[in-house]
Design a protein around this motif. Structure first.
Motif, short mmCIF file in Angstrom:
data_model
loop_
_atom_site.label_atom_id
_atom_site.label_comp_id
_atom_site.label_asym_id
_atom_site.label_seq_id
_atom_site.Cartn_x
_atom_site.Cartn_y
_atom_site.Cartn_z
N SER A 1 7.87 -1.72 34.03
CA SER A 1 7.93 -1.11 35.36
C SER A 1 8.81 -1.94 36.29
O SER A 1 9.62 -1.42 37.05
CB SER A 1 6.53 -1.00 35.96
N GLN B 1 12.51 -1.45 35.72
CA GLN B 1 13.00 -0.19 36.30
C GLN B 1 13.18 -0.32 37.81
O GLN B 1 14.12 0.20 38.39
CB GLN B 1 12.03 0.94 36.00
N TYR B 2 12.25 -1.03 38.42
CA TYR B 2 12.31 -1.23 39.87
C TYR B 2 13.53 -2.08 40.23
O TYR B 2 14.25 -1.79 41.19
CB TYR B 2 11.02 -1.89 40.34
N GLN C 1 16.24 -2.30 38.56
CA GLN C 1 17.42 -1.49 38.33
C GLN C 1 17.75 -0.65 39.57
O GLN C 1 18.87 -0.62 40.04
CB GLN C 1 17.16 -0.59 37.12
N THR C 2 16.72 0.02 40.09
CA THR C 2 16.90 0.83 41.29
C THR C 2 17.34 -0.04 42.47
O THR C 2 18.26 0.30 43.21
CB THR C 2 15.59 1.57 41.63
N GLU D 1 20.98 -1.45 42.14
CA GLU D 1 22.01 -0.45 42.44
C GLU D 1 22.11 -0.20 43.94
O GLU D 1 23.17 0.09 44.46
CB GLU D 1 21.71 0.85 41.68
N LYS D 2 20.97 -0.32 44.60
CA LYS D 2 20.97 -0.06 46.05
C LYS D 2 21.54 -1.23 46.85
O LYS D 2 22.31 -1.03 47.78
CB LYS D 2 19.54 0.23 46.50
N LYS E 1 26.25 2.07 37.50
CA LYS E 1 24.85 1.92 37.14
C LYS E 1 24.62 0.66 36.30
O LYS E 1 25.48 0.25 35.54
CB LYS E 1 24.38 3.14 36.34
N VAL F 1 11.49 7.86 44.26
CA VAL F 1 12.75 7.30 43.85
C VAL F 1 13.14 7.93 42.54
O VAL F 1 12.55 7.67 41.51
CB VAL F 1 12.59 5.79 43.66
N CYS G 1 15.70 8.64 39.36
CA CYS G 1 16.64 7.78 38.66
C CYS G 1 18.03 8.11 39.18
O CYS G 1 18.30 9.18 39.68
CB CYS G 1 16.55 7.98 37.15
N GLY G 2 18.93 7.19 39.06
CA GLY G 2 20.27 7.39 39.56
C GLY G 2 20.46 6.65 40.86
O GLY G 2 19.54 6.04 41.39
N ASN H 1 19.10 7.44 45.37
CA ASN H 1 17.67 7.40 45.57
C ASN H 1 17.30 7.08 47.02
O ASN H 1 18.14 6.81 47.85
CB ASN H 1 17.04 6.39 44.62
N LEU I 1 14.81 4.77 47.86
CA LEU I 1 13.92 3.61 47.81
C LEU I 1 13.82 2.92 49.17
O LEU I 1 14.80 2.52 49.76
CB LEU I 1 14.46 2.61 46.78
N GLN J 1 5.79 4.88 46.45
CA GLN J 1 7.10 5.07 45.85
C GLN J 1 6.97 5.08 44.34
O GLN J 1 5.94 4.70 43.80
CB GLN J 1 8.03 3.91 46.20
N THR K 1 9.12 3.73 40.78
CA THR K 1 10.13 2.73 40.41
C THR K 1 11.46 3.33 40.06
O THR K 1 12.48 2.66 40.07
CB THR K 1 9.68 1.94 39.16
N GLY K 2 11.49 4.61 39.69
CA GLY K 2 12.67 5.16 39.04
C GLY K 2 12.55 4.85 37.56
O GLY K 2 11.77 3.99 37.15
N SER K 3 13.32 5.58 36.76
CA SER K 3 13.24 5.37 35.33
C SER K 3 14.64 5.37 34.75
O SER K 3 15.52 6.07 35.22
CB SER K 3 12.43 6.49 34.68
N ASP K 4 14.87 4.55 33.74
CA ASP K 4 16.21 4.48 33.16
C ASP K 4 16.45 5.57 32.12
O ASP K 4 17.56 5.78 31.69
CB ASP K 4 16.44 3.10 32.53
N ASN L 1 10.96 7.17 29.38
CA ASN L 1 10.27 6.05 29.99
C ASN L 1 9.54 6.55 31.25
O ASN L 1 10.10 7.34 32.00
CB ASN L 1 11.29 4.97 30.37
N TYR L 2 8.31 6.11 31.46
CA TYR L 2 7.57 6.52 32.65
C TYR L 2 8.14 5.90 33.91
O TYR L 2 8.58 4.76 33.91
CB TYR L 2 6.12 6.05 32.55
N SER M 1 6.81 4.41 37.47
CA SER M 1 5.55 3.80 37.85
C SER M 1 5.34 3.88 39.35
O SER M 1 6.29 3.95 40.12
CB SER M 1 5.51 2.33 37.42
N ILE N 1 4.33 2.62 43.03
CA ILE N 1 4.35 1.43 43.88
C ILE N 1 3.65 1.80 45.19
O ILE N 1 3.99 2.80 45.81
CB ILE N 1 5.79 1.01 44.21
#
Lengths: 376, 376
Positions: A326, A329-330, A332-333, A336-337, A367, B23, B25-26, B29, B31, B41, B43-46, B50-51, B53, B55
């Protein structure tokens, strides 16, 4: 891009037509299918910006000069940065499309040891100054690395270019007696440059005496090592391209490159304050995510005043698989931001148990790709 | 694939229409843009496998049950494999397209501690048997992990499914006196299964007493931990899907999964001998490349008799940047040539100083991607 591929391909075909067995990149390779007596292979390359390397009889030819280190620098960043930086400089003169890389085979280990030593009756070739009694005379030369660049000719791989890096101390560490307390003396930047350029002339002249080095281009680059306790490596500050035959350096190219640690300390400022602000925003987001995150630091490299690379270390306590999954993934987001665009960035997530996940983005990608390490 | 994306997207839109900030993916977002008081929120997913999660208020909700471990297993592979495997089982019932992941929040830390303990006057809820005087009565239950699966409803994320893993000892470790010598007793597989299934019934009945767990599907999975000195983790061997309301397990699904170490020892044989032969060829090629390579081992996971994953560790002495760079390219070529197809594989190259490079290939890819870690 297509032009590059064609160039690359034509070089591969040219070599394949010779008696060598080549491993092209891609799955359709011929690795290990040669049973001749003079078995030479290439490693293959994952991209056109990376050299293929020579393998002889299934074995990698390790460097003869690298790893011989006068002062045994305890700073790993200096070692890695020295070699990686030298490779980057080589790429300007010896394109990975046209040349194959080989670790230095011309300057022997013994020669390297002699050159790195102080000049003395026993060691007339020493490139560091003689040691008078009871006076501190700093050694400037710390390490030498040679890189060889080959091309096929007459069915064989021939040495067609060479790059030599001279690693110079920025601080001279010494003891007054064997096993005694360590002292240090900061060396003056202008003097480091002056000494480095003089050493380059001597080294070039000596190399030209070797028959197979007479008529190839030899690049010499000067590296100023970081102090032993630095959290980043040193930097290259000049290089010269010496045409076949020339035995003294006629001109130097300046390299404006420096590494910084984020968050900066001691009032140090990175060339572009926005980058550190961006990093701090990312850091804050990541640290608020988990209750106990140990630390986030970055190494940032600037070339000509612009950010050209970033390496981020995220230190965690041991977290479970789902937590790391998790969290990654966070990150990653968030990366990118918040993190600066148009620069290669890698992020390592790890605990004292080792790396847990990592994220990376190449220079022109938008990405990040992410990978969570997985055991069974 | 497109269908998946559309489903995923429609779920995202559905949620985004509610009062939550999501959020996706991509890079586009949202966030951290919410400033409401009930800030939730994802997490976003890759990837769609994948789940995402949950926040809450910028913080990750850590698990209440995970990490509470009766016997403090010293085998990290058991911990990681337990959690990762449980996630894989969850994906069968609670698709990552439709559910959001949250670490277990329903079984409290105290409850977990009580359940993992032995039954006694002070601990009537203990799920391990009472300890009579001077007799070795093994504990079967070692760890419990809860995973929550949420869906949006009425503008909030609601618990809509749960997975509970019961980790069972395969060897019972005990001491005869405090701080005394450690003894061990190997437990019978049939008995582990019998005990695990009885425990699952008790746990399910207890969970159903919690109001918000009455009417959701609850998956219970049984994991047999590997011995403490194992170089791979244990394996899940059964799971049950329990419909809303049901308070005893009506049927079990068998899981046929086992982990092996390559090279195999003690006469152990992997289900498919070709896989180990392939690994050995790769290993031989890699070890001939460098004069001093410390070791290459693999963890291989088999599901229903077929290879479903491989993790390879290549241990090096400290090599220079150029050496690791060339070596990694060579590994990439060799891995594509020798290692089994159609299975996810990751290769870690590292020394005692940490990871130096890594390669990976996902299940359906043909080529390995490679990354050399880089400091400045």
């Amino acid at each position: 891009m297509e032009g590059e591929t064609v160039k690359r391909l034509s070089m591969i075909l040219m070599v394949a037509a010779s008696s060598l067995v080549l491993v092209a990149c891609g799955s359709n390779n011929k690795l290990g299918t040669n049973s001749g007596s003079n078995k030479t292979q290439l490693t293959g390359s994952d991209s056109s910006s990376n050299y293929q390397s020579l393998i002889k009889d299934g074995h990698y030819q390790v460097s003869k000069s690298s790893g011989v280190d006068d002062q045994q620098t305890s700073n790993q960043f200096n070692l890695q940065g020295f070699q990686h930086g030298l490779l980057d400089i080589s790429k300007k003169e010896f394109s990975p499309d046209k040349y194959v890389f080989q670790e230095g085979q011309e300057i022997s280990t013994e020669t390297t040891q002699n050159w790195l030593g102080r000049k003395s009756k026993d060691n007339p070739d020493g490139l560091n100054p003689e040691q008078p009694k009871k006076k501190v005379v700093p050694e400037y030369l710390q390490q030498i690395d040679e890189q060889d660049y080959l091309q096929p000719e007459g069915g064989k791989m021939k040495l067609k270019g060479m790059t030599v890096g001279l690693g110079l101390n920025s601080i001279y560490y010494y003891t007054k007696e064997k096993y005694g307390a360590q002292y240090s003396k900061k060396l003056d930047s202008a003097e480091i440059e002056k000494q480095g350029k003089e050493l380059a002339n001597i080294v070039l002249a000596r190399l030209r005496k070797q028959k197979d080095l007479k008529n190839i281009p030899i690049v010499i680059a000067l590296y100023k090592a970081a102090p032993d306790d630095s959290l980043v490596g040193g930097n290259f500050f000049a290089y010269s391209v010496n045409n076949p035959g020339s035995d003294s350096v006629s001109s130097w190219n300046k390299i404006d490159q420096k590494n910084y640690v984020f968050p900066t300390t001691n009032g140090e400022k990175a060339p572009n304050a926005n980058d550190e602000t961006a990093f701090n925003q990312f850091k804050e987001k990541a640290q608020s995510y988990f209750p106990n995150l140990s630390g986030i630091t970055a190494q940032a490299q600037y070339t000509n005043g612009s950010l050209t690379g970033m390496h981020i270390d995220v230190t965690t306590q041991f977290y479970s698989y789902t937590e790391i999954n998790s969290f990654t993934q966070y990150l990653q987001t968030s990366a990118e931001k918040y993190l600066p665009q148009n620069t290669p960035i890698e992020i390592n997530v790890g605990s004292t148990n080792g790396v847990q996940s990592y994220l990376s983005r190449s220079k022109n990608a938008k990405k990040f790709s992410a990978h969570v390490f997985n055991n069974y």
